[in-house]
Scaffold this active site. Structure first.
Site, PDB file in Angstrom:
ATOM      1  N   TYR A  21       0.889  -1.163   0.000  1.00  0.00           N
ATOM      2  CA  TYR A  21       0.000   0.000   0.000  1.00  0.00           C
ATOM      3  C   TYR A  21       0.924   1.208   0.000  1.00  0.00           C
ATOM      4  O   TYR A  21       1.567   1.526   1.002  1.00  0.00           O
ATOM      5  CB  TYR A  21      -0.945   0.039   1.200  1.00  0.00           C
ATOM      6  CG  TYR A  21      -1.770   1.307   1.179  1.00  0.00           C
ATOM      7  CD1 TYR A  21      -2.788   1.467   0.252  1.00  0.00           C
ATOM      8  CD2 TYR A  21      -1.477   2.360   2.026  1.00  0.00           C
ATOM      9  CE1 TYR A  21      -3.508   2.643   0.185  1.00  0.00           C
ATOM     10  CE2 TYR A  21      -2.187   3.543   1.968  1.00  0.00           C
ATOM     11  CZ  TYR A  21      -3.205   3.677   1.052  1.00  0.00           C
ATOM     12  OH  TYR A  21      -3.904   4.849   0.981  1.00  0.00           O
ATOM     13  N   ASP A  60      -1.878  -1.363  -4.152  1.00  0.00           N
ATOM     14  CA  ASP A  60      -2.343  -0.015  -4.454  1.00  0.00           C
ATOM     15  C   ASP A  60      -1.105   0.868  -4.507  1.00  0.00           C
ATOM     16  O   ASP A  60      -0.520   1.194  -3.482  1.00  0.00           O
ATOM     17  CB  ASP A  60      -3.312   0.448  -3.366  1.00  0.00           C
ATOM     18  CG  ASP A  60      -3.802   1.868  -3.544  1.00  0.00           C
ATOM     19  OD1 ASP A  60      -3.300   2.578  -4.443  1.00  0.00           O
ATOM     20  OD2 ASP A  60      -4.674   2.280  -2.771  1.00  0.00           O
TER      21      ASP A  60
END
Length: 168
Positions: A21, A60
């Site tokens: 992330y 992400d």
């Protein structure tokens, strides 16, 4: 950012799988400098893993790499996730020996996104999204990827799941 718990890495006999992330540059780009440092360190980390064995990296990445990776590039030039600095950081990561598997298989197909803003109730309906979630592989195994795509999440906004199939 070591204390933020942003990376999980699994080691298998013949490859690594890592999930990330990536920090967002934030409102007003207040964390852009930290983000740039993150991009540099993360690229180094993956390159070090890649020296030992091939890497499958997903997550992400909080960046739409190319104009085709978001619905409205012109109005987002200085938005978090589409700054020249963040895009350059992702380009640098790929240059260290990694392949964006979606673009590798599908080329420049437009209007395929992995994230739609929750604040805008029509972003998913109008497909005004961003492609900020990726499956990357070490260049040397990119030809073994058989599928890389977004999984339709229906009306749900925010991130959609992404899929990778690879013949290792």
């Amino acid at each position: 950012m070591d204390s933020e718990g942003r990376i999980i890495t699994l080691e298998f006999d013949n490859f690594y799988v890592t999930q990330v992330y990536t920090p967002n540059a934030g409102d007003g780009l207040k964390r852009l400098a930290e983000r740039q440092l993150w991009d540099e360190k993360y690229a180094q980390y993956l390159a070090e893993l890649d020296q030992k064995k091939p890497v499958l990296a997903t997550g992400d990445y909080n960046v739409a790499h190319q104009e085709i990776d978001l619905a409205n590039p012109n109005s987002n030039r200085r938005s978090a996730g589409f700054t020249d600095e963040e895009r350059a950081g992702f380009t640098n990561l790929l240059a260290k020996g990694f392949t964006d598997t979606f673009r590798h298989l599908h080329g420049n197909i437009p209007n395929v996104y992995s994230w739609w803003a929750q604040r805008s109730k029509t972003s998913k309906i109008n497909n005004t999204g961003w492609r900020i979630d990726y499956w990357l592989t070490s260049n040397r195994i990119a030809d073994k990827v058989t599928k890389s795509e977004m999984i339709d999440s229906g009306a749900r906004q925010d991130h959609t799941p992404i899929l990778l199939e690879i013949d290792l």
